[in-house]
Design a protein around this motif. Structure first.
Motif, PDB file in Angstrom:
ATOM      1  N   TYR A  14       0.761  -1.249   0.020  1.00 53.71           N
ATOM      2  CA  TYR A  14       0.111   0.019   0.037  1.00 53.71           C
ATOM      3  C   TYR A  14       0.932   1.133  -0.028  1.00 53.71           C
ATOM      4  N   ILE A  31      -7.196   6.020  -3.561  1.00 57.03           N
ATOM      5  CA  ILE A  31      -7.597   6.509  -2.192  1.00 57.03           C
ATOM      6  C   ILE A  31      -8.787   7.413  -2.192  1.00 57.03           C
ATOM      7  N   THR A  32      -9.667   6.713  -1.282  1.00 51.35           N
ATOM      8  CA  THR A  32     -10.970   7.465  -1.227  1.00 51.35           C
ATOM      9  C   THR A  32     -11.483   7.730   0.105  1.00 51.35           C
ATOM     10  N   GLU A  33     -12.059   9.140   0.331  1.00 51.93           N
ATOM     11  CA  GLU A  33     -12.273   9.503   1.505  1.00 51.93           C
ATOM     12  C   GLU A  33     -13.673   8.818   2.105  1.00 51.93           C
ATOM     13  N   ILE A  46       0.216   7.571  -0.550  1.00 55.79           N
ATOM     14  CA  ILE A  46      -0.404   7.689   0.860  1.00 55.79           C
ATOM     15  C   ILE A  46       0.236   9.027   1.007  1.00 55.79           C
ATOM     16  N   ASN A  57      -1.273  12.210  -0.570  1.00 54.40           N
ATOM     17  CA  ASN A  57      -2.797  12.445  -0.203  1.00 54.40           C
ATOM     18  C   ASN A  57      -3.052  12.670   1.192  1.00 54.40           C
ATOM     19  N   SER A  97      -7.870  -3.989   0.678  1.00 58.89           N
ATOM     20  CA  SER A  97      -8.315  -2.562   1.356  1.00 58.89           C
ATOM     21  C   SER A  97      -7.926  -2.305   2.735  1.00 58.89           C
ATOM     22  N   PHE A 100     -10.072   7.616   5.351  1.00 56.81           N
ATOM     23  CA  PHE A 100      -9.710   7.173   4.077  1.00 56.81           C
ATOM     24  C   PHE A 100      -9.736   5.859   3.861  1.00 56.81           C
ATOM     25  N   ILE A 158      -7.941   2.826   1.585  1.00 54.95           N
ATOM     26  CA  ILE A 158      -7.010   2.876   0.673  1.00 54.95           C
ATOM     27  C   ILE A 158      -7.033   1.254  -0.056  1.00 54.95           C
TER      28      ILE A 158
END
Length: 473
Positions: free
Chosen positions: A93, A100-102, A141, A144, A160, A171, A173
């Motif tokens: 990772y 990457i999603t909040e 990472i 962001n 994930s 977040f 990942i």
């Protein structure tokens, strides 16, 4: 043999010897030795850095949902094994290019109810520090997510992980190409088969998901410790001054305070070293227009200084990191804590938050404080009565929390005040509490550390009595 032939042979031997000696000098030149030493020092610093950038707490969650599921908080010895498994999972990772999603805090809470391991790091830990463990300081990472507070890893890696960053922003990942890893789950299955202390979210009825044990069956002894720095020996004090002032003692003045502390002043006070009777050391140095912009370089500078001027316990971890300013200079503050007998240390001090603190500006150290203990070879003091669980301690001391809550400017209705206090509890953990009163034969007791809003309380875990409280930022 003719005389001319003999001369030729002798000259040939001399030429060969000259070449060999020149080659030997080239191979073992001072520059080569210095380079080798520098590489060795850098490797040593890197090894220490990788050890101290580690979680301050590791939680195993065994599923069952956020309301009724149970977890456990590992002691230091157990943490080391799980941290190694976790690093193996995290490597891809931090090296590859994940998505990457909040996500919302509610989504993260749902994942907490599944089987997982949660790694909790110190305060304000930059993501670049964590990423440096994997030899990649420019990971996606890092680009962001600025800080890493927690990392949640599902027990079976299926592509994930979840990170809680600055201001509790959360977040997901996600990796498209991943290797399924069951090492954490295998450890949890084996761990679950044995007896352990179960933690629940007992205050979830007020939307507080802080973990605590309904019962704490492990008997934790009182420990007898002593300071690493033996201030009663003149040769120790002499050695310390030589370390801090580079053996240049002609410009050092010595002042002995009435409380027994010894202060060493260098020059006109541009450097000071104070050693208290209990073994606490404090060093200060004036700086001028020195700045640090690279947190990794600053941490390495701090590590080198502490390693050469003091001691870094084997169980030490980075408890806090933050940027600071002094005049026109910018730098970094680092606070380090350590574990003793499996639990973190807490100290009773108004001007020290952690046992080791240091401020770095460029290549200069402006401030360094150290108060490190080590267990003495004496029998531990074992209590016969059981440890009181934290919810019982809170219940019997609710008036203390209520007074501080009112002082905080929040007048509560009688019906809701207890629930409001429970809602404001930030964390609960077992620590060994040191009152810092004695240099040797100091008794440290197992205590519940309970953080409520901006106050931290320490309660004797056997008696439930308040030992100490202070405000924290």
């Amino acid at each position: 043999m003719s005389r001319e032939r003999l001369k030729t042979i002798v000259l040939s031997i001399l030429v060969i010897m000259s070449i060999l000696l020149t080659h030997q000098i080239w191979l073992y030149s001072p520059n080569e030795v210095l380079t080798s030493k520098a590489l060795s020092n850098k490797s040593h610093t890197l090894e220490i850095r990788e050890n101290i950038i580690s979680p301050k707490r590791i939680i195993l969650g065994f599923g069952g949902g956020i309301q009724s599921g149970f977890s456990t908080i590992l002691s230091h010895n157990e943490m080391e094994e799980v941290w190694q498994y976790s690093r193996r999972v995290l490597e891809d990772y931090f090296i590859l290019e994940p998505e990457i999603t909040e996500i919302s805090a509610e989504d993260y809470t749902e994942y907490m109810g599944l089987r997982h391991v949660e790694l909790e790091f110190g305060d304000n830990i930059s993501s670049v520090l964590v990423s440096s463990i994997f030899n990649n300081i420019d990971s996606k990472i890092v680009r962001n997510i600025r800080e890493i507070n927690k990392i949640l890893i599902p027990s079976i890696n299926k592509g994930s992980i979840f990170i809680v960053g600055k201001d509790n922003n959360t977040f997901e990942i996600k990796l498209k190409d991943y290797v399924e890893d069951k090492s954490i789950n295998d450890f949890m299955i084996e761990y679950e088969a044995n007896g352990f202390i179960k933690y629940y979210r007992l205050f979830s009825f007020v939307d507080n998901y802080t973990l605590m044990p309904p019962n704490f069956y492990t008997q934790l002894p009182k420990l007898t410790v002593e300071s690493v720095l033996d201030v009663e020996k003149d040769q120790v004090l002499q050695h310390q001054t030589e370390i801090f002032f580079d053996r240049n003692l002609d410009f050092v003045r010595i002042i002995k305070e009435t409380n027994g502390a010894v202060v060493f002043l260098y020059g006109y006070g541009e450097k000071t070293l104070r050693i208290s009777p209990t073994g606490r050391l404090e060093y200060n140095e004036e700086i001028s227009n020195e700045s640090s912009t690279n947190v990794i370089a600053a941490l390495d500078t701090a590590i080198d200084f502490i390693d050469s001027h003091g001691v870094i316990p084997k169980t030490a971890y980075l408890a806090e990191a933050k940027q600071i300013k002094k005049g026109n200079s910018s730098g970094y503050y680092f606070g380090f804590n350590y574990f003793i007998d499996g639990y973190p240390v807490a100290i009773s001090s108004k001007n020290m938050k952690y046992p080791i603190e240091i401020e770095v500006f460029g290549n200069c150290i402006s401030s360094y404080k150290s108060f490190v203990r080590t267990p003495m070879l004496l029998p531990n003091i074992t209590r016969l009565e059981p440890i009181r669980p934290p919810h019982k301690v809170i219940e019997s001391n609710i008036d203390i929390f209520e007074i501080d809550t009112v002082k905080d400017g929040n007048l509560l209705e009688e019906m809701n005040k207890n629930n409001e206090i429970l809602r404001r509890i930030n964390s609960i953990q077992m620590v060994y509490f040191d009152t810092m009163e004695e240099k040797r034969r100091q008794i440290v007791v197992p205590a519940w550390q309970i953080k409520v809003n901006n106050q931290v309380y320490y309660f004797d875990s056997y008696k439930g009595q308040l030992l100490y409280k202070e405000a924290f930022n």
